[in-house]
Design a protein around this motif. Sequence first.
Motif, mmCIF file in Angstrom:
data_model
loop_
_atom_site.group_PDB
_atom_site.id
_atom_site.type_symbol
_atom_site.label_atom_id
_atom_site.label_comp_id
_atom_site.label_asym_id
_atom_site.label_seq_id
_atom_site.Cartn_x
_atom_site.Cartn_y
_atom_site.Cartn_z
ATOM 1 N N LEU A 192 0.863 -1.180 0.000
ATOM 2 C CA LEU A 192 0.000 0.000 0.000
ATOM 3 C C LEU A 192 0.898 1.227 0.000
ATOM 4 N N LEU A 193 0.556 2.204 -0.840
ATOM 5 C CA LEU A 193 1.375 3.397 -1.000
ATOM 6 C C LEU A 193 0.663 4.608 -0.397
ATOM 7 N N HIS A 194 1.456 5.562 0.058
ATOM 8 C CA HIS A 194 0.898 6.688 0.807
ATOM 9 C C HIS A 194 1.400 8.001 0.218
ATOM 10 N N TYR A 195 0.494 8.664 -0.492
ATOM 11 C CA TYR A 195 0.810 9.919 -1.156
ATOM 12 C C TYR A 195 0.423 11.112 -0.297
ATOM 13 N N CYS A 196 1.164 12.195 -0.487
ATOM 14 C CA CYS A 196 0.822 13.503 0.065
ATOM 15 C C CYS A 196 0.874 14.443 -1.128
ATOM 16 N N GLU A 197 -0.304 14.955 -1.558
ATOM 17 C CA GLU A 197 -0.430 15.592 -2.867
ATOM 18 C C GLU A 197 0.068 14.591 -3.928
ATOM 19 N N ALA B 254 5.386 7.521 1.621
ATOM 20 C CA ALA B 254 5.667 6.268 2.332
ATOM 21 C C ALA B 254 5.047 5.096 1.590
ATOM 22 N N ALA B 255 5.463 3.897 1.989
ATOM 23 C CA ALA B 255 4.899 2.660 1.442
ATOM 24 C C ALA B 255 4.980 1.584 2.516
ATOM 25 N N GLN C 101 11.164 -1.932 -5.665
ATOM 26 C CA GLN C 101 10.670 -2.617 -6.863
ATOM 27 C C GLN C 101 9.167 -2.429 -7.013
ATOM 28 N N ALA C 102 8.441 -2.571 -5.898
ATOM 29 C CA ALA C 102 6.986 -2.413 -5.938
ATOM 30 C C ALA C 102 6.597 -0.978 -6.301
ATOM 31 N N VAL C 103 7.319 -0.012 -5.770
ATOM 32 C CA VAL C 103 7.038 1.392 -6.072
ATOM 33 C C VAL C 103 7.250 1.660 -7.560
ATOM 34 N N GLU C 104 8.334 1.155 -8.112
ATOM 35 C CA GLU C 104 8.614 1.359 -9.533
ATOM 36 C C GLU C 104 7.564 0.693 -10.415
ATOM 37 N N GLN C 105 7.123 -0.499 -10.032
ATOM 38 C CA GLN C 105 6.069 -1.173 -10.801
ATOM 39 C C GLN C 105 4.770 -0.378 -10.745
ATOM 40 N N HIS C 106 4.464 0.150 -9.573
ATOM 41 C CA HIS C 106 3.264 0.972 -9.422
ATOM 42 C C HIS C 106 3.350 2.228 -10.293
ATOM 43 N N GLN C 107 4.489 2.900 -10.261
ATOM 44 C CA GLN C 107 4.629 4.157 -10.991
ATOM 45 C C GLN C 107 4.514 3.959 -12.496
#
Length: 585
Positions: A449-454, A459-460, A539-545
């Motif tokens: 699960l990823l956590h955006y601010c704007e 965080a993730a 790796q997960a963040v890059e796949q998500h992006q």
Amino acid sequence: MLHLDLPWSWLAVTFSVLLCLKPSTSSDVSGSRPNILLLMADDLGIGDIGCYGNNTVRTPNIDRLSEGGVKLTHHITAASVCTPSRAAFLTGRYPIRSGMVSSSGYRVLQWAGASGGLPTNETTFAKILKDNDYATGLIGKWHLGLNCESSNDHCHHPLNHGFDHFYGMPFSPMADCAYWELSEKRVSLERKLSLCFQMVAFAALTLVAGRLTGLTWGSWMPVILSTIAATVLLMAWYFVGALIVHANCFLMKNYTITEQPMRLQRTTSLILEEVSSFLKRNKHGPFLLFVSFLHVHVPLTTTENFLGKSHHGLYGDNVEEMDWMVGQILDTLDKEGLTDSTLIYFTSDHGGSLESQFRNNQYGGWNGIYKGGKGMGGWEGGIRVPGIFRWPRMLPAGRVIDEPTSLMDVFPTVVQLGGGQVPQDRVIDGRDLLPLLLGNVQHSDHEFLLHYCERFLHAARWHQRDRGTVWKVHYMTPVFQPEGASACYGTAVCPCSGENVVQHDPPLLFDLSRDPSESHVLTPATEPSFYQVMERVQQAVEQHQQTLHPGPLQLDMLENIWRPWLQPCCGPFPLCWCDREDSRQ
């Protein structure tokens, strides 16, 4: 020995038969198409509720939901402020996918007369259920936009996002709606207008002095124009409070403004009356009703019956009144014979507001053991929220689930329960909760699960199932001033980027399984898996992006400023005043 074995065998068989005959929770809900009632509080802290550990604020009705249903303890919202969080809830998608974020410091919609809002090409669960013959209603807070090009095009209105019926506040409750001691807008605008007035007035006086002494060349026109500008700024400074109240604090029923500005003391009774009417009108179902409470956001408007009754001042009074409202809604379900056929979900749009402090009074919530609060990036206190599901005879009573889940999961869950299909033409980040709620699976479908601010990834988290560990990685965190206190340099919410946000290299690592309070930062010296965890999360963040194709940002400055021609008004502008609720009192 034979004469002893036979009776015990007989008893065992009898007991097995009785177990088969005993009424039990059904795990087969296919084709059930229940009524769906979604209850969402505004700014409620997870630590404010009895069933989540509070023993000083009385919430018997919410606790009753938990006792008769399933409680989620690791329930996460997609943003720590309301507009992006609610967009994600309705669409099942991270708000960055729909453009419901900004890059300029505007965390939420600032005006009902702004052009930003939930894009028309987004699909809400209400739209899908409406297409599957559900009666759909939203009562309470919206805060996802109204108009695009004119004051009545209603492009972002709830009725254009799948709801048959809307009654409530298209914007959001705010302290300025009641000229309260706290202010989200008025004080800042007054300060800016006062500075502009002083500058223009000084320029006008300089021009006048120049003309009188013969030092200024040209006509009197610059003097006249600067004097007019100064007069306009002075009037704007004087009337800015009234402008905010009329511009943002009003009620609508469908497309019609019914009360502008709101008379806050009667709003609670009006909302309950509307909920009761919707339930009675649609009791033959199926229906989807989203009750989006104005409680417990400042100005904490509380009726006389609850004032001074709690142990936590005005905020506690407001929480207890909201719980009473939940009880009134549950009583209506009982009276109309709808309890057993209705799936109920209770949550908050994000964590409690720790910044709501003034003159030693605390006007915000308590987030229990979790660090931070509303608007504080990816810290757990701003995104960990209550999550309770009750569906008598279908979901097991008293079940507690510690698996990571998300408000975005409500989208696929209710869509599939209502006989709809989850859209295949876009990425849906939510996951069907029903197998987990029923106990048919052991783990949540969320590994990350990823956590955006704007638009910034703060965080993730990674649920490493084979170890039973939930890792949390912080890439950026807002600075608390002073360290450990609630305020972020006196602002309503923390910034998402800039000088008051720290970028961590290496990122901060926490083990939420052992340290849910995010108190102990792990390092390569204290955690042997440090580098492996960082690599896997990256790796997960890059796949998500790689899946991100965000549309135009709806909360940036140009989409988030007040535009007079977009202002909803029930009389000749700027005399926006009406009261069509008197006939109901």
